[in-house]
Motif scaffolding. Structure first.
Motif, mmCIF file in Angstrom:
data_model
loop_
_atom_site.group_PDB
_atom_site.id
_atom_site.type_symbol
_atom_site.label_atom_id
_atom_site.label_comp_id
_atom_site.label_asym_id
_atom_site.label_seq_id
_atom_site.Cartn_x
_atom_site.Cartn_y
_atom_site.Cartn_z
ATOM 1 N N MET A 111 -2.841 -1.348 -3.138
ATOM 2 C CA MET A 111 -1.455 -0.953 -3.043
ATOM 3 C C MET A 111 -0.735 -1.282 -4.356
ATOM 4 O O MET A 111 0.098 -0.506 -4.798
ATOM 5 N N VAL A 112 -1.063 -2.418 -4.954
ATOM 6 C CA VAL A 112 -0.438 -2.790 -6.222
ATOM 7 C C VAL A 112 -0.860 -1.816 -7.321
ATOM 8 O O VAL A 112 -0.037 -1.398 -8.136
ATOM 9 N N PHE A 113 -2.144 -1.433 -7.316
ATOM 10 C CA PHE A 113 -2.630 -0.454 -8.290
ATOM 11 C C PHE A 113 -1.852 0.850 -8.170
ATOM 12 O O PHE A 113 -1.465 1.449 -9.168
ATOM 13 N N GLN A 114 -1.629 1.270 -6.938
ATOM 14 C CA GLN A 114 -0.899 2.520 -6.713
ATOM 15 C C GLN A 114 0.527 2.406 -7.235
ATOM 16 O O GLN A 114 1.051 3.338 -7.845
ATOM 17 N N LEU A 115 1.182 1.283 -7.001
ATOM 18 C CA LEU A 115 2.556 1.106 -7.476
ATOM 19 C C LEU A 115 2.638 1.107 -8.993
ATOM 20 O O LEU A 115 3.580 1.649 -9.573
ATOM 21 N N LEU A 116 1.625 0.519 -9.636
ATOM 22 C CA LEU A 116 1.676 0.388 -11.088
ATOM 23 C C LEU A 116 1.195 1.636 -11.833
ATOM 24 O O LEU A 116 1.732 1.975 -12.879
ATOM 25 N N PHE A 128 2.844 10.374 -3.767
ATOM 26 C CA PHE A 128 2.999 8.931 -3.929
ATOM 27 C C PHE A 128 3.665 8.274 -2.725
ATOM 28 O O PHE A 128 3.182 7.267 -2.212
ATOM 29 N N SER A 129 4.760 8.839 -2.245
ATOM 30 C CA SER A 129 5.483 8.198 -1.142
ATOM 31 C C SER A 129 4.655 8.199 0.141
ATOM 32 O O SER A 129 4.642 7.203 0.873
ATOM 33 N N GLU A 130 3.934 9.292 0.408
ATOM 34 C CA GLU A 130 3.091 9.343 1.609
ATOM 35 C C GLU A 130 1.966 8.321 1.534
ATOM 36 O O GLU A 130 1.662 7.642 2.519
ATOM 37 N N MET A 131 1.350 8.215 0.362
ATOM 38 C CA MET A 131 0.254 7.250 0.203
ATOM 39 C C MET A 131 0.770 5.813 0.291
ATOM 40 O O MET A 131 0.106 4.946 0.854
ATOM 41 N N LEU A 132 1.950 5.568 -0.252
ATOM 42 C CA LEU A 132 2.524 4.229 -0.163
ATOM 43 C C LEU A 132 2.820 3.870 1.290
ATOM 44 O O LEU A 132 2.494 2.758 1.741
ATOM 45 N N ILE A 133 3.405 4.788 2.033
ATOM 46 C CA ILE A 133 3.667 4.547 3.456
ATOM 47 C C ILE A 133 2.353 4.319 4.196
ATOM 48 O O ILE A 133 2.242 3.412 5.029
ATOM 49 N N HIS A 134 1.340 5.124 3.885
ATOM 50 C CA HIS A 134 0.038 4.985 4.525
ATOM 51 C C HIS A 134 -0.566 3.600 4.265
ATOM 52 O O HIS A 134 -1.036 2.935 5.188
ATOM 53 N N HIS A 135 -0.559 3.164 3.009
ATOM 54 C CA HIS A 135 -1.161 1.878 2.680
ATOM 55 C C HIS A 135 -0.378 0.712 3.257
ATOM 56 O O HIS A 135 -0.966 -0.262 3.739
ATOM 57 N N MET A 136 0.937 0.798 3.234
ATOM 58 C CA MET A 136 1.735 -0.275 3.836
ATOM 59 C C MET A 136 1.512 -0.334 5.341
ATOM 60 O O MET A 136 1.378 -1.419 5.921
ATOM 61 N N THR A 137 1.449 0.833 5.983
ATOM 62 C CA THR A 137 1.194 0.886 7.416
ATOM 63 C C THR A 137 -0.176 0.306 7.737
ATOM 64 O O THR A 137 -0.323 -0.458 8.692
ATOM 65 N N ALA A 138 -1.175 0.647 6.944
ATOM 66 C CA ALA A 138 -2.528 0.142 7.185
ATOM 67 C C ALA A 138 -2.587 -1.377 7.036
ATOM 68 O O ALA A 138 -3.213 -2.063 7.858
ATOM 69 N N VAL A 139 -1.935 -1.909 6.017
ATOM 70 C CA VAL A 139 -1.938 -3.365 5.821
ATOM 71 C C VAL A 139 -1.230 -4.055 6.986
ATOM 72 O O VAL A 139 -1.743 -5.042 7.544
ATOM 73 N N PHE A 140 -0.066 -3.560 7.383
ATOM 74 C CA PHE A 140 0.642 -4.155 8.518
ATOM 75 C C PHE A 140 -0.173 -4.047 9.809
ATOM 76 O O PHE A 140 -0.199 -4.978 10.617
ATOM 77 N N LEU A 141 -0.848 -2.912 10.010
ATOM 78 C CA LEU A 141 -1.683 -2.751 11.203
ATOM 79 C C LEU A 141 -2.808 -3.777 11.227
ATOM 80 O O LEU A 141 -3.093 -4.373 12.271
ATOM 81 N N LEU A 142 -3.459 -3.983 10.101
ATOM 82 C CA LEU A 142 -4.547 -4.964 10.053
ATOM 83 C C LEU A 142 -4.047 -6.374 10.301
ATOM 84 O O LEU A 142 -4.654 -7.141 11.054
ATOM 85 N N VAL A 143 -2.947 -6.721 9.682
ATOM 86 C CA VAL A 143 -2.396 -8.065 9.863
ATOM 87 C C VAL A 143 -1.959 -8.272 11.308
ATOM 88 O O VAL A 143 -2.289 -9.295 11.929
ATOM 89 N N PHE A 144 -1.234 -7.311 11.871
ATOM 90 C CA PHE A 144 -0.760 -7.465 13.247
ATOM 91 C C PHE A 144 -1.897 -7.404 14.259
ATOM 92 O O PHE A 144 -1.826 -8.061 15.292
ATOM 93 N N SER A 145 -2.937 -6.631 13.981
ATOM 94 C CA SER A 145 -4.057 -6.607 14.925
ATOM 95 C C SER A 145 -4.730 -7.973 14.968
ATOM 96 O O SER A 145 -5.185 -8.412 16.020
ATOM 97 N N PHE A 146 -4.769 -8.658 13.842
ATOM 98 C CA PHE A 146 -5.336 -10.000 13.816
ATOM 99 C C PHE A 146 -4.400 -11.009 14.477
ATOM 100 O O PHE A 146 -4.811 -11.817 15.304
ATOM 101 N N LEU A 147 -3.113 -10.954 14.130
ATOM 102 C CA LEU A 147 -2.149 -11.929 14.660
ATOM 103 C C LEU A 147 -1.923 -11.792 16.168
ATOM 104 O O LEU A 147 -1.685 -12.781 16.856
ATOM 105 N N MET A 148 -2.006 -10.567 16.678
ATOM 106 C CA MET A 148 -1.753 -10.340 18.097
ATOM 107 C C MET A 148 -3.039 -10.324 18.924
ATOM 108 O O MET A 148 -3.014 -10.020 20.107
#
Length: 134
Positions: free
Chosen positions: A1-6, A14-34
């Motif tokens: 995600m940082v590579f994409q931003l830079l 760009f905006s669709e891919m950024l939303i996709h990557h942020m959504t994927a990261v949040f999904l992975l984190v929340f799937s683990f936390l919940m």
């Protein structure tokens, strides 16, 4: 995600891919936390399997093997159509929305809504990209 931003901020999607990557990261984190690790694993599996023909088509797109590229393109459409547009909502999202409620026992309902909302965003992005492929 940082590579994409830079380095990829000038891409047309760009905006669709950024939303996709942020959504994927949040999904992975929340799937683990919940403790929805099975759902998070299924999301990763569906995406990884359906990405294989995409990467193979990208490999051959600049080569003189146009029939091979077209074959992998058709495989990509079939994989995306079946895994991301059918299996993902019919089994993964359905399971996360209805069967996961039993695991919660009234706990962390806000996170459950957020988790399912993220999967809805991911599904909308799948629809958008699939029709862009066509």
């Amino acid at each position: 995600m940082v590579f994409q931003l830079l380095f990829e901020s000038d891409r047309p999607d760009f905006s669709e891919m950024l939303i996709h990557h942020m959504t994927a990261v949040f999904l992975l984190v929340f799937s683990f936390l919940m403790n929805f690790v099975r759902i998070g694993s299924l999301v990763l599996f569906i995406h990884d399997v359906s990405d294989l023909p995409t990467y193979l088509a990208k490999i051959f797109v600049d080569s003189p093997c146009s029939k091979t590229t077209f074959g992998f393109y058709l495989c990509m459409l079939a994989a995306w159509g079946y895994l991301r547009l059918y299996v993902f909502p019919a089994y993964v999202i359905k399971s996360a929305m209805f069967e996961s409620v039993e695991q919660l026992n009234g706990e962390d309902v806000v996170g459950w809504y957020f988790f399912n909302g993220l999967m809805g965003v991911l599904y909308l992005l799948h629809l958008y990209w699939y029709f862009m492929f066509l």
